[in-house]
Design a protein around this motif. Sequence first.
Motif, PDB file in Angstrom:
ATOM      1  N   SER A 184       7.136  49.843  45.038  1.00 20.80           N
ATOM      2  CA  SER A 184       5.975  49.448  44.235  1.00 20.80           C
ATOM      3  C   SER A 184       6.419  48.756  42.953  1.00 20.80           C
ATOM      4  CB  SER A 184       5.125  50.679  43.897  1.00 20.80           C
ATOM      5  OG  SER A 184       4.678  51.323  45.077  1.00 20.80           O
ATOM      6  N   VAL A 185       7.458  49.315  42.326  1.00 22.17           N
ATOM      7  CA  VAL A 185       7.982  48.705  41.099  1.00 22.17           C
ATOM      8  C   VAL A 185       8.552  47.326  41.393  1.00 22.17           C
ATOM      9  CG1 VAL A 185       9.777  48.903  39.331  1.00 22.17           C
ATOM     10  CG2 VAL A 185       8.393  50.891  39.923  1.00 22.17           C
ATOM     11  N   SER A 186       9.224  47.183  42.541  1.00 18.43           N
ATOM     12  CA  SER A 186       9.774  45.884  42.921  1.00 18.43           C
ATOM     13  C   SER A 186       8.670  44.842  43.038  1.00 18.43           C
ATOM     14  CB  SER A 186      10.521  45.989  44.257  1.00 18.43           C
ATOM     15  OG  SER A 186      11.612  46.857  44.161  1.00 18.43           O
ATOM     16  N   GLY A 187       7.603  45.201  43.771  1.00 15.14           N
ATOM     17  CA  GLY A 187       6.476  44.282  43.905  1.00 15.14           C
ATOM     18  C   GLY A 187       5.843  43.967  42.561  1.00 15.14           C
ATOM     19  N   GLY A 188       5.703  44.997  41.712  1.00 16.22           N
ATOM     20  CA  GLY A 188       5.131  44.793  40.380  1.00 16.22           C
ATOM     21  C   GLY A 188       5.986  43.875  39.525  1.00 16.22           C
ATOM     22  N   ILE A 189       7.307  44.042  39.629  1.00 19.80           N
ATOM     23  CA  ILE A 189       8.218  43.171  38.881  1.00 19.80           C
ATOM     24  C   ILE A 189       8.089  41.725  39.351  1.00 19.80           C
ATOM     25  CG2 ILE A 189      10.681  42.586  38.687  1.00 19.80           C
ATOM     26  CD1 ILE A 189      11.228  45.548  38.261  1.00 19.80           C
ATOM     27  N   GLY A 190       8.017  41.542  40.681  1.00 15.10           N
ATOM     28  CA  GLY A 190       7.837  40.193  41.214  1.00 15.10           C
ATOM     29  C   GLY A 190       6.543  39.575  40.707  1.00 15.10           C
ATOM     30  N   LEU A 191       5.477  40.382  40.682  1.00 19.26           N
ATOM     31  CA  LEU A 191       4.185  39.888  40.211  1.00 19.26           C
ATOM     32  C   LEU A 191       4.242  39.551  38.720  1.00 19.26           C
ATOM     33  CD1 LEU A 191       1.196  39.406  40.966  1.00 19.26           C
ATOM     34  CD2 LEU A 191       0.755  41.788  40.330  1.00 19.26           C
ATOM     35  N   PHE A 192       4.849  40.465  37.940  1.00 19.13           N
ATOM     36  CA  PHE A 192       4.903  40.287  36.489  1.00 19.13           C
ATOM     37  C   PHE A 192       5.728  39.057  36.108  1.00 19.13           C
ATOM     38  CE2 PHE A 192       7.005  41.083  32.399  1.00 19.13           C
ATOM     39  CZ  PHE A 192       5.901  41.281  31.573  1.00 19.13           C
ATOM     40  N   PHE A 193       6.930  38.967  36.685  1.00 17.51           N
ATOM     41  CA  PHE A 193       7.816  37.862  36.323  1.00 17.51           C
ATOM     42  C   PHE A 193       7.460  36.555  37.052  1.00 17.51           C
ATOM     43  CE2 PHE A 193      10.476  41.442  34.988  1.00 17.51           C
ATOM     44  CZ  PHE A 193      10.892  41.001  33.740  1.00 17.51           C
ATOM     45  N   GLY A 194       6.547  36.652  38.006  1.00 22.43           N
ATOM     46  CA  GLY A 194       6.122  35.432  38.700  1.00 22.43           C
ATOM     47  C   GLY A 194       4.910  34.783  38.079  1.00 22.43           C
ATOM     48  N   VAL A 195       4.231  35.500  37.169  1.00 27.77           N
ATOM     49  CA  VAL A 195       2.995  34.969  36.580  1.00 27.77           C
ATOM     50  C   VAL A 195       3.265  33.715  35.755  1.00 27.77           C
ATOM     51  CG1 VAL A 195       1.217  35.425  34.833  1.00 27.77           C
ATOM     52  CG2 VAL A 195       1.706  37.127  36.595  1.00 27.77           C
ATOM     53  N   PHE A 196       4.271  33.756  34.892  1.00 25.27           N
ATOM     54  CA  PHE A 196       4.534  32.607  34.010  1.00 25.27           C
ATOM     55  C   PHE A 196       4.896  31.344  34.791  1.00 25.27           C
ATOM     56  CE2 PHE A 196       7.565  30.137  31.380  1.00 25.27           C
ATOM     57  CZ  PHE A 196       6.677  29.722  30.401  1.00 25.27           C
ATOM     58  N   ALA A 236      10.644  39.687  45.677  1.00 20.64           N
ATOM     59  CA  ALA A 236      10.894  41.025  45.132  1.00 20.64           C
ATOM     60  C   ALA A 236      10.758  42.105  46.205  1.00 20.64           C
ATOM     61  CB  ALA A 236       9.923  41.297  43.978  1.00 20.64           C
ATOM     62  N   ILE A 237       9.726  41.987  47.043  1.00 26.28           N
ATOM     63  CA  ILE A 237       9.515  43.024  48.061  1.00 26.28           C
ATOM     64  C   ILE A 237      10.610  42.983  49.122  1.00 26.28           C
ATOM     65  CG2 ILE A 237       8.002  43.739  49.956  1.00 26.28           C
ATOM     66  CD1 ILE A 237       5.627  43.108  48.188  1.00 26.28           C
ATOM     67  N   LEU A 238      10.995  41.787  49.560  1.00 22.04           N
ATOM     68  CA  LEU A 238      12.081  41.681  50.540  1.00 22.04           C
ATOM     69  C   LEU A 238      13.383  42.244  49.956  1.00 22.04           C
ATOM     70  CD1 LEU A 238      11.443  38.148  52.100  1.00 22.04           C
ATOM     71  CD2 LEU A 238      11.190  40.373  53.221  1.00 22.04           C
ATOM     72  N   GLY A 239      13.658  41.899  48.686  1.00 20.36           N
ATOM     73  CA  GLY A 239      14.836  42.475  48.027  1.00 20.36           C
ATOM     74  C   GLY A 239      14.739  43.981  47.922  1.00 20.36           C
ATOM     75  N   GLY A 240      13.515  44.476  47.640  1.00 17.88           N
ATOM     76  CA  GLY A 240      13.304  45.920  47.559  1.00 17.88           C
ATOM     77  C   GLY A 240      13.535  46.615  48.888  1.00 17.88           C
ATOM     78  N   LEU A 241      13.025  46.029  49.978  1.00 14.83           N
ATOM     79  CA  LEU A 241      13.207  46.620  51.309  1.00 14.83           C
ATOM     80  C   LEU A 241      14.683  46.670  51.698  1.00 14.83           C
ATOM     81  CD1 LEU A 241      10.223  44.983  53.237  1.00 14.83           C
ATOM     82  CD2 LEU A 241      10.502  47.407  52.702  1.00 14.83           C
ATOM     83  N   ILE A 242      15.390  45.582  51.419  1.00 16.01           N
ATOM     84  CA  ILE A 242      16.833  45.576  51.716  1.00 16.01           C
ATOM     85  C   ILE A 242      17.544  46.616  50.858  1.00 16.01           C
ATOM     86  CG2 ILE A 242      18.942  44.193  51.645  1.00 16.01           C
ATOM     87  CD1 ILE A 242      17.163  41.732  52.155  1.00 16.01           C
ATOM     88  N   GLY A 243      17.127  46.705  49.581  1.00 19.69           N
ATOM     89  CA  GLY A 243      17.738  47.695  48.686  1.00 19.69           C
ATOM     90  C   GLY A 243      17.497  49.110  49.151  1.00 19.69           C
ATOM     91  N   VAL A 244      16.285  49.391  49.637  1.00 20.35           N
ATOM     92  CA  VAL A 244      15.990  50.734  50.168  1.00 20.35           C
ATOM     93  C   VAL A 244      16.887  51.042  51.361  1.00 20.35           C
ATOM     94  CG1 VAL A 244      14.252  52.109  51.381  1.00 20.35           C
ATOM     95  CG2 VAL A 244      13.630  50.852  49.308  1.00 20.35           C
ATOM     96  N   GLY A 245      17.020  50.044  52.255  1.00 21.79           N
ATOM     97  CA  GLY A 245      17.898  50.239  53.417  1.00 21.79           C
ATOM     98  C   GLY A 245      19.332  50.505  53.004  1.00 21.79           C
ATOM     99  N   VAL A 246      19.824  49.714  52.037  1.00 26.11           N
ATOM    100  CA  VAL A 246      21.201  49.908  51.561  1.00 26.11           C
ATOM    101  C   VAL A 246      21.352  51.271  50.890  1.00 26.11           C
ATOM    102  CG1 VAL A 246      22.922  49.071  49.905  1.00 26.11           C
ATOM    103  CG2 VAL A 246      21.648  47.441  51.298  1.00 26.11           C
TER     104      VAL A 246
END
Length: 405
Positions: A376-388, A338-348
């Motif tokens: 922050s939301v990207s990391g949170g989403i990764g954490l939330f959807f990665g728990v299960f 999620a964070i790597l995708g977020g960083l690339i998204g910010v750059g784009v």
Amino acid sequence: MDILDNLKMAVSALLANKLRSSLTMLGITIGNASVIGMVAIGQGAQKLAAEQFQALGPNVLFVSLTSARVRRTASAKAKPLLLEDAQAIARLVPTVAEVAPEIQANQLIAKGKQMFNSPIIGTTGEFLRVRNHQLVQGRFINEVDNKRMNRVVVLGPEISQRLFPEENPIGQQVRIKNISFEVIGILAPKGSLFDSNQDNKAIVPLTTALYQLTGRTSPHGIPVTLISILAKNQESVKGAEFQIKNLLHLLHPTTADDDILISSQNAILETADETNEGLTRMLAAIASVSLLVGGIGVMNIMLVSVTERTQEIGLRKALGATQKDILLQFLIEAVLLAILGGLIGVGVGVGGVTIASMVSSLATSISIPSIVISLSVSGGIGLFFGVFPAKRAAQLNPIIALRSS
């Protein structure tokens, strides 16, 4: 096993499936880029509106009658807004610096075979200072022009360019409503204010507009469309509004309180800011749906990864890895995606906004808080959807996991 070892293992697992990892990050990337772009456009619009209102003139008030009052004025011969009202405001309101009454109409303006419809403003010499205009050539309308009803005109830069593309307009003749007017001045460019083009107008003496162009009459005096007022300073704007409204009630005893509309630059700007801010939030919320979809993609891929790596999980548990170690490993993988995708998204997003502002007139403004929140939301989403998926992996029985291979 410490976090660093888990991080190394997570990176190795992601690199082992580069295409799948890239496609998983794509949803997060699109979501972040969309949020950055939408917020940048919205904040750019707010900044543009503020700049346009500052160009309109500092501490400006606009006095007019509401549409209901205008209808009653036309039907019942009630007292309209008058030139005498503007003169009384200038004379009796101490918080006012300049007053410019205006008569507004649309008329045909022509030179030779060129002819088009244009806003015509009949006003006095104070208009230049009240509306914060500058001249690039010639002079502005003065008191003598109004006393003699001179047929002179000051052109906006857009009209000047259309009528006189390759010659000096000063001293030239143009026709307004088939009446010849001498061009005495050219306004400096000012741009648009929302849907109103400030450069597309012609300004003539108020008396000339009244008696030779519009023919508006009233038994009460000289009617005007609008009174533009410049307060002495920012602190006196509220006081000026109150004093002007009280004075107009004295001059127009039959006027209801809501018949007189006094708009300040600050009030209009606040309304515009609220509208733009609401629109920005709505666009950001819509763009955030992409982040949610990306998060679901992360969860799906992590579930697939757990299924594929049951042997690895069973082997690690057999070698002494705890449920916490397994849980942490898969959580780190999900958050990392999620964070790597977020960083690339910010750059784009930042790159797209920068390019758009360079190649077009689109107003944009990069917001650092939106970038931080988006990541922050990207990391949170990764954490939330990665728990299960991570809990599912951590709870696998090592014997069953090894046998399933």
